[in-house]
Every structure is written in C-alpha cells, then in structure tokens.
Design a protein around this motif. Structure first.
Motif, PDB file in Angstrom:
ATOM      1  N   PRO A   1       0.862  -1.185   0.161  1.00 32.42           N
ATOM      2  CA  PRO A   1       0.115   0.008   0.031  1.00 32.42           C
ATOM      3  C   PRO A   1       0.962   1.138  -0.061  1.00 32.42           C
ATOM      4  CG  PRO A   1       0.008  -0.866   2.113  1.00 32.42           C
ATOM      5  CD  PRO A   1       0.388  -2.026   1.277  1.00 32.42           C
ATOM      6  N   LYS A   2       0.374   2.439  -0.846  1.00 36.37           N
ATOM      7  CA  LYS A   2       0.968   3.583  -0.743  1.00 36.37           C
ATOM      8  C   LYS A   2       1.213   4.142   0.584  1.00 36.37           C
ATOM      9  CE  LYS A   2       0.296   4.044  -5.492  1.00 36.37           C
ATOM     10  NZ  LYS A   2      -0.398   5.152  -6.701  1.00 36.37           N
ATOM     11  N   LYS A   3       2.273   4.808   1.132  1.00 32.22           N
ATOM     12  CA  LYS A   3       2.441   5.606   2.395  1.00 32.22           C
ATOM     13  C   LYS A   3       1.786   6.987   1.955  1.00 32.22           C
ATOM     14  CE  LYS A   3       6.108   2.964   3.920  1.00 32.22           C
ATOM     15  NZ  LYS A   3       7.842   2.913   4.368  1.00 32.22           N
ATOM     16  N   VAL A   4       1.220   7.407   2.754  1.00 37.73           N
ATOM     17  CA  VAL A   4       0.643   8.978   3.011  1.00 37.73           C
ATOM     18  C   VAL A   4       1.805   9.603   3.708  1.00 37.73           C
ATOM     19  CG1 VAL A   4      -1.133  10.478   3.706  1.00 37.73           C
ATOM     20  CG2 VAL A   4      -1.589   8.101   3.170  1.00 37.73           C
ATOM     21  N   LYS A   5       2.380  10.505   2.724  1.00 37.88           N
ATOM     22  CA  LYS A   5       3.210  11.490   3.259  1.00 37.88           C
ATOM     23  C   LYS A   5       2.606  12.431   4.113  1.00 37.88           C
ATOM     24  CE  LYS A   5       6.131  10.983  -0.982  1.00 37.88           C
ATOM     25  NZ  LYS A   5       6.716  12.004  -1.900  1.00 37.88           N
ATOM     26  N   ALA A   6       3.576  12.772   5.267  1.00 40.38           N
ATOM     27  CA  ALA A   6       2.997  13.630   6.321  1.00 40.38           C
ATOM     28  C   ALA A   6       3.470  15.336   5.752  1.00 40.38           C
ATOM     29  CB  ALA A   6       3.861  13.526   7.459  1.00 40.38           C
ATOM     30  N   PRO A   7       2.654  16.247   5.955  1.00 35.84           N
ATOM     31  CA  PRO A   7       2.883  17.639   5.407  1.00 35.84           C
ATOM     32  C   PRO A   7       3.947  18.000   6.305  1.00 35.84           C
ATOM     33  CG  PRO A   7       1.024  17.602   6.839  1.00 35.84           C
ATOM     34  CD  PRO A   7       1.426  16.206   6.717  1.00 35.84           C
ATOM     35  N   LYS A   8       4.989  18.733   5.637  1.00 31.10           N
ATOM     36  CA  LYS A   8       6.291  19.297   5.837  1.00 31.10           C
ATOM     37  C   LYS A   8       5.963  20.546   6.860  1.00 31.10           C
ATOM     38  CE  LYS A   8       9.057  17.449   2.240  1.00 31.10           C
ATOM     39  NZ  LYS A   8       9.824  18.049   0.910  1.00 31.10           N
ATOM     40  N   PRO A   9       6.483  20.374   7.907  1.00 31.09           N
ATOM     41  CA  PRO A   9       6.218  21.719   8.698  1.00 31.09           C
ATOM     42  C   PRO A   9       7.172  22.878   8.136  1.00 31.09           C
ATOM     43  CG  PRO A   9       7.773  20.142   9.700  1.00 31.09           C
ATOM     44  CD  PRO A   9       7.427  19.807   8.554  1.00 31.09           C
ATOM     45  N   GLU A  10       6.634  24.060   8.073  1.00 26.51           N
ATOM     46  CA  GLU A  10       6.826  25.400   7.656  1.00 26.51           C
ATOM     47  C   GLU A  10       7.932  25.806   8.530  1.00 26.51           C
ATOM     48  OE1 GLU A  10       4.298  28.022   6.151  1.00 26.51           O
ATOM     49  OE2 GLU A  10       3.031  26.633   5.207  1.00 26.51           O
ATOM     50  N   LYS A  11       9.129  26.572   8.025  1.00 26.89           N
ATOM     51  CA  LYS A  11      10.097  27.024   8.886  1.00 26.89           C
ATOM     52  C   LYS A  11       9.503  28.476   9.588  1.00 26.89           C
ATOM     53  CE  LYS A  11      13.873  25.398   6.494  1.00 26.89           C
ATOM     54  NZ  LYS A  11      15.237  25.520   5.539  1.00 26.89           N
ATOM     55  N   ALA A  12       9.841  28.836  10.746  1.00 26.37           N
ATOM     56  CA  ALA A  12       9.588  29.932  11.393  1.00 26.37           C
ATOM     57  C   ALA A  12       9.807  31.196  10.624  1.00 26.37           C
ATOM     58  CB  ALA A  12      10.105  30.045  12.662  1.00 26.37           C
ATOM     59  N   SER A  13      10.936  31.145   9.922  1.00 23.35           N
ATOM     60  CA  SER A  13      11.242  32.361   9.359  1.00 23.35           C
ATOM     61  C   SER A  13      10.593  32.708   7.993  1.00 23.35           C
ATOM     62  CB  SER A  13      12.920  32.570   9.104  1.00 23.35           C
ATOM     63  OG  SER A  13      13.233  31.198   8.242  1.00 23.35           O
ATOM     64  N   SER A  14       9.882  31.572   7.469  1.00 24.39           N
ATOM     65  CA  SER A  14       9.151  31.767   6.237  1.00 24.39           C
ATOM     66  C   SER A  14       7.896  32.272   6.696  1.00 24.39           C
ATOM     67  CB  SER A  14       9.137  30.580   5.454  1.00 24.39           C
ATOM     68  OG  SER A  14       8.413  29.627   6.129  1.00 24.39           O
ATOM     69  N   LYS A  15       7.375  32.502   7.626  1.00 24.40           N
ATOM     70  CA  LYS A  15       5.730  32.743   7.880  1.00 24.40           C
ATOM     71  C   LYS A  15       5.699  34.194   7.566  1.00 24.40           C
ATOM     72  CE  LYS A  15       4.669  29.476  11.472  1.00 24.40           C
ATOM     73  NZ  LYS A  15       4.422  29.174  12.704  1.00 24.40           N
ATOM     74  N   LYS A  16       4.405  34.536   6.928  1.00 21.90           N
ATOM     75  CA  LYS A  16       4.321  36.094   6.563  1.00 21.90           C
ATOM     76  C   LYS A  16       3.867  37.040   7.781  1.00 21.90           C
ATOM     77  CE  LYS A  16       3.005  34.865   2.154  1.00 21.90           C
ATOM     78  NZ  LYS A  16       1.890  34.937   0.656  1.00 21.90           N
ATOM     79  N   GLY A  17       4.119  38.217   7.791  1.00 17.72           N
ATOM     80  CA  GLY A  17       3.594  38.983   8.888  1.00 17.72           C
ATOM     81  C   GLY A  17       4.410  38.891   9.937  1.00 17.72           C
ATOM     82  N   GLU A  18       5.587  38.145   9.980  1.00 15.40           N
ATOM     83  CA  GLU A  18       6.549  38.022  11.443  1.00 15.40           C
ATOM     84  C   GLU A  18       7.624  39.050  11.454  1.00 15.40           C
ATOM     85  OE1 GLU A  18       8.204  34.313  11.541  1.00 15.40           O
ATOM     86  OE2 GLU A  18       8.811  34.705  13.468  1.00 15.40           O
ATOM     87  N   ASN A  19       7.721  39.771  12.394  1.00 17.97           N
ATOM     88  CA  ASN A  19       8.489  40.838  12.556  1.00 17.97           C
ATOM     89  C   ASN A  19      10.191  39.943  12.994  1.00 17.97           C
ATOM     90  OD1 ASN A  19       7.063  42.848  12.127  1.00 17.97           O
ATOM     91  ND2 ASN A  19       6.582  42.943  14.183  1.00 17.97           N
ATOM     92  N   VAL A  20      11.119  40.478  11.920  1.00 19.16           N
ATOM     93  CA  VAL A  20      12.370  39.739  12.275  1.00 19.16           C
ATOM     94  C   VAL A  20      13.370  40.708  12.360  1.00 19.16           C
ATOM     95  CG1 VAL A  20      14.180  38.078  11.338  1.00 19.16           C
ATOM     96  CG2 VAL A  20      11.855  37.613  10.867  1.00 19.16           C
TER      97      VAL A  20
END
Length: 81
Positions: free
Chosen positions: A51-70
């Motif tokens: 059976p085909k394995k279901v891939k888990a969604p990749k977690p997004e990096k904290a620096s790539s989120k929109k609207g974040e003050n860096v």
C-alpha cells in the motif's frame, strides 16, 4: 549387438532387490519433497504490491511565515523575550 551373457547380466542387475529398493526409496523421496514444497509455498491470494504510504505535510520554517517581525541584526532569527 550384445551377447547373451551381457543381456542376462543386465537383466539380473535391473531385477535385483537392491536396485528395486533404491528406486522405490528415490521415488518416495521425490514425492515427499514435492509435498513439503506445496505445503510451505506462499498463498497465491496475497497481493505482492504494497500500500502507498501517505506523506506527512512538511512543517514550515518559522522564518518563512508572513507578517512576522524579524530583526535584521539577529542572524539566527531568535526572538528575545
């Protein structure tokens, strides 16, 4: 082609009890091996495809989120509290 003595000797060897016993033993051994091979064979109803394995969604990096003050001076992107 063969003389009478060779024919008699060949017939005597073929009909001797040792040759007959070994022939019967070999035939019984072949039947036993075939029976065990049929018994321990994998069932044909089992599917060989996996059976085909279901891939888990990749977690997004904290620096790539929109609207974040860096802070541009902070090279590691760590937040100070």
């Amino acid at each position: 082609m063969f003389s009478g003595t060779v024919k008699e000797l060949f017939l005597y060897v073929i009909t001797s009890w040792q040759v007959i016993a070994v022939t019967i033993a070999i035939i019984m051994y072949i039947f036993l091996v075939n029976y065990v091979g049929r018994t321990y064979r994998r069932p044909r109803s089992v599917s060989k495809s996996r059976p085909k394995k279901v891939k888990a969604p990749k977690p997004e990096k904290a620096s790539s989120k929109k609207g974040e003050n860096v802070d541009p001076d902070n090279d590691l992107g760590l937040d100070e509290e």
